[in-house]
Design an enzyme around this catalytic site. Structure first.
Site, PDB file in Angstrom:
ATOM      1  N   ASP A 151       0.907  -1.150   0.000  1.00 56.55           N
ATOM      2  CA  ASP A 151       0.000   0.000   0.000  1.00 56.55           C
ATOM      3  C   ASP A 151       0.942   1.194   0.000  1.00 56.55           C
ATOM      4  O   ASP A 151       1.556   1.509   1.028  1.00 56.55           O
ATOM      5  CB  ASP A 151      -0.850  -0.019   1.277  1.00 56.55           C
ATOM      6  CG  ASP A 151      -1.763   1.185   1.368  1.00 56.55           C
ATOM      7  OD1 ASP A 151      -1.414   2.249   0.821  1.00 56.55           O
ATOM      8  OD2 ASP A 151      -2.829   1.071   2.001  1.00 56.55           O
ATOM      9  N   HIS A 152       1.099   1.839  -1.158  1.00 53.25           N
ATOM     10  CA  HIS A 152       2.204   2.808  -1.248  1.00 53.25           C
ATOM     11  C   HIS A 152       2.020   4.021  -0.332  1.00 53.25           C
ATOM     12  O   HIS A 152       2.968   4.739  -0.068  1.00 53.25           O
ATOM     13  CB  HIS A 152       2.447   3.238  -2.711  1.00 53.25           C
ATOM     14  CG  HIS A 152       1.470   4.246  -3.222  1.00 53.25           C
ATOM     15  ND1 HIS A 152       0.256   3.903  -3.731  1.00 53.25           N
ATOM     16  CD2 HIS A 152       1.518   5.592  -3.300  1.00 53.25           C
ATOM     17  CE1 HIS A 152      -0.398   4.998  -4.097  1.00 53.25           C
ATOM     18  NE2 HIS A 152       0.353   6.039  -3.852  1.00 53.25           N
ATOM     19  N   HIS A 205      -5.813   2.533   1.140  1.00 53.24           N
ATOM     20  CA  HIS A 205      -5.079   3.737   1.539  1.00 53.24           C
ATOM     21  C   HIS A 205      -5.746   4.496   2.700  1.00 53.24           C
ATOM     22  O   HIS A 205      -5.101   4.838   3.690  1.00 53.24           O
ATOM     23  CB  HIS A 205      -4.969   4.710   0.363  1.00 53.24           C
ATOM     24  CG  HIS A 205      -4.268   4.158  -0.836  1.00 53.24           C
ATOM     25  ND1 HIS A 205      -3.226   3.262  -0.753  1.00 53.24           N
ATOM     26  CD2 HIS A 205      -4.443   4.397  -2.163  1.00 53.24           C
ATOM     27  CE1 HIS A 205      -2.804   2.970  -1.981  1.00 53.24           C
ATOM     28  NE2 HIS A 205      -3.528   3.634  -2.843  1.00 53.24           N
TER      29      HIS A 205
HETATM   30  C1  BG6 Z   1      -3.442   4.605  -6.376  1.00 51.29           C
HETATM   31  C2  BG6 Z   1      -4.816   4.628  -6.986  1.00 51.29           C
HETATM   32  O1  BG6 Z   1      -3.299   3.511  -5.523  1.00 51.29           O
HETATM   33  O2  BG6 Z   1      -3.239   5.810  -5.655  1.00 51.29           O
HETATM   34  C3  BG6 Z   1      -4.975   5.835  -7.900  1.00 51.29           C
HETATM   35  O3  BG6 Z   1      -5.004   3.441  -7.738  1.00 51.29           O
HETATM   36  C4  BG6 Z   1      -4.626   7.093  -7.168  1.00 51.29           C
HETATM   37  O4  BG6 Z   1      -6.295   5.909  -8.403  1.00 51.29           O
HETATM   38  C5  BG6 Z   1      -3.284   6.976  -6.463  1.00 51.29           C
HETATM   39  O5  BG6 Z   1      -4.575   8.135  -8.118  1.00 51.29           O
HETATM   40  C6  BG6 Z   1      -3.022   8.169  -5.571  1.00 51.29           C
HETATM   41  O6  BG6 Z   1      -1.731   8.058  -5.046  1.00 51.29           O
HETATM   42  P1  BG6 Z   1      -0.848   9.331  -4.744  1.00 51.29           P
HETATM   43  O7  BG6 Z   1       0.394   8.805  -4.132  1.00 51.29           O
HETATM   44  O8  BG6 Z   1      -0.620  10.025  -6.048  1.00 51.29           O
HETATM   45  O9  BG6 Z   1      -1.672  10.179  -3.821  1.00 51.29           O
END
Ligand code: BG6
Length: 499
Positions: free
Chosen positions: A176-177, A239
């Site tokens: 989960d980045h 997230h």
């Molecule tokens: C991803 C989703 O996991 O996270 C995307 O699949 C989203 O839809 C993105 O745009 C948002 O990540 P960040 O790091 O750009 O806020």
């Protein structure tokens, strides 16, 4: 790292070029990847090694800032890339993959292997089974799986079974980045490295908590995926709820993978399940509609013109435990909103008595702590201060810390580099454990089912460039709460409608 090979399934896809390769390059520059390591891209496209290197090299010029990319260093990194064309869905290619891994790892028994599944989710259950059948699920190997892990509770349980049949749990890294973001980790440092906040961090002093992760982009070229997934699967089930866990969890007694992840799972287990009228009253879903020259969701490529997929979700959560009972957590996510912002706002209760004049005597001025995950990474605290001069006029001011002020710190990356590095080091702390995935699905699954079974459940159209359906404001009104919107709607709001 001489025998280390990272295999990326989905090597010609969006995630690989936008996130994974830039992350690997940054690890390479930091000497976290060194020696005779290899990165093997795998997908159906027919590239030779040379063609793949050329393709990635071009992409790196688009997705890595010029000041962070010296040509010589980039070419050194690119030389570690290799490519194998195979259809990950079919077993036959995996024998060839095994031979290729032997060659790249310079051994007949490659074991220091890291698989990354950057494929469409439909392959998450297939690849580990083929790896197992080809004997590539070795003891020393690890596997990173992207989100969404499962489509609902049932499929997540099934996926967990598949992974458990091929790998030990400590080899499986559900990524989960958001957890790789410095500022998300800083929520933990803020709470657990400072003694002064803990006594206040509970139902006695906190009124409510907001978690927002919104974007000013649409779904771009991901219509096919997104129309099947929707915002709840794409952002909320992973997230957003992960950010809730960082705010709500109890301090782990040790900071290691087991203790940390035990506390996360306990938060998910304490979420009060929705029932009865909650689905209609505590959850608001929306879909962006055309405004100005911006197209609506249903006009996007790959999207069903009658789609009822949500691109916005707001909801009110209750955490039934001693710390949080009675403190609502309001969470929301949406595409095509006025700006891109991810932040957590903790609203403290008001002082019991307002004895001063000024701004704070005419409207409530409770203290408010904002943990800004992105952009403008930092922390801000709103406090009432005396306005200089006669009398006692009190006004709210902000005490603000911004990460930009740390002169000796490196720029903040988007989390992938940190997480891939953790996985290479064998540290799963910031990855989701199987029980947490299931606990989270257990909570969110009934909402999906409700929408599925009630075709007429409200789906509000919100114009591109607004803060989502007005019903999401109403969600908070019985609590006299309001969303913290960092800027105004960009669009004419008369366009709101029900879909
Ligand atoms: C991803 C989703 O996991 O996270 C995307 O699949 C989203 O839809 C993105 O745009 C948002 O990540 P960040 O790091 O750009 O806020």
């Amino acid at each position: 790292m001489d025998n280390f090979v990272m295999v990326i399934f989905g090597a010609s896809g969006d995630l690989t070029k936008r996130k994974l390769m830039p992350a690997l390059f940054s690890l390479f520059k930091d000497k976290r990847l060194y020696g005779r390591f290899s990165v093997l891209g795998v997908s159906r496209t027919a590239y030779t090694d040379e063609e793949y290197r050329r393709y990635i090299s071009e992409q790196m010029h688009l997705f890595v800032k010029a000041e962070e990319r010296k040509e010589e260093e980039l070419q050194e990194f690119i030389a570690h890339l290799h490519y194998q064309s195979l259809d990950p869905a079919k077993a036959e290619g995996y024998v060839g993959l095994r031979e290729r891994l032997k060659e790249l790892a310079h051994t007949d028994t490659p074991d220091n292997l890291l698989y990354y599944l950057a494929t469409p989710p439909s392959l998450y259950g297939v690849v580990p089974q083929h790896l197992k059948a080809a004997g590539l699920n070795t003891k020393g190997s690890r596997i990173i799986v992207e989100k969404p892990f499962g489509y609902n509770l049932e499929s997540a349980v099934e996926l967990n079974h598949i992974y458990a049949s091929a790998f030990e749990e400590h080899q499986v890294y559900r990524i989960d980045h958001f957890l790789g973001k410095e500022t998300a980790q800083n929520v933990l440092a803020f709470r657990f490295a400072n003694g002064i906040f803990e006594p206040l961090w509970n139902r006695r002093y906190i009124d409510y908590v907001e978690v927002t992760a919104v974007e000013n982009l649409g779904i771009e070229s991901r219509g096919g995926f997104y129309d099947q997934a929707g915002a709840l699967r794409d952002m909320v089930q992973n997230h957003l709820i992960q950010l809730v866990a960082l705010v709500a969890m109890e301090p782990p007694s040790k900071f290691n993978a087991d203790y940390f992840r035990n506390e996360v799972a306990k938060v998910y287990d304490s979420l009060r399940p929705f029932s009865g009228t909650d689905f209609a009253e505590h959850v608001v879903r929306g879909q962006y509609i055309a405004a100005g020259d911006k197209k609506g969701y249903r006009e996007e490529q790959g999207v069903d013109p009658l789609s009822r997929t949500e691109t916005f979700v707001a909801m009110r959560l209750n955490i039934d435990n001693w710390r949080w009972s009675g403190v609502p957590f309001y969470i929301r996510t949406g595409k095509q909103m006025p700006t891109k912002v991810t932040e957590i706002v903790v609203h403290f209760k008001e002082a019991p008595l307002q004895m001063f004049r000024g701004e704070c005597s005419v409207r409530p001025c409770p203290n408010r702590l904002t943990l800004r995950i992105a952009p403008n990474e930092g922390i801000a605290m709103k406090i009432g201060m005396k306005v200089p001069g006669s009398g006692f006029n009190v006004r709210q001011v902000s005490m603000d810390f911004s990460y930009d002020e740390l002169v000796d710190a490196k720029p903040i990356t988007d989390g992938y580099a940190r997480l891939i590095d953790d996985c290479i080091q064998g540290d799963p702390t910031l990855f989701t454990r199987s029980d947490a995935t299931e606990a989270s699905w257990k909570f969110f699954d009934p909402i999906l089912k409700y929408w599925q079974e009630h075709g007429d459940a409200h789906l509000y159209g919100y114009p591109v460039g607004t803060w989502g359906p007005r019903e999401s404001d109403k969600l908070m009104h019985d609590h006299k709460a309001e969303w913290t919107n960092p800027c105004k709607n960009l669009t004419n709001t008369d366009l709101y409608c029900e879909l």
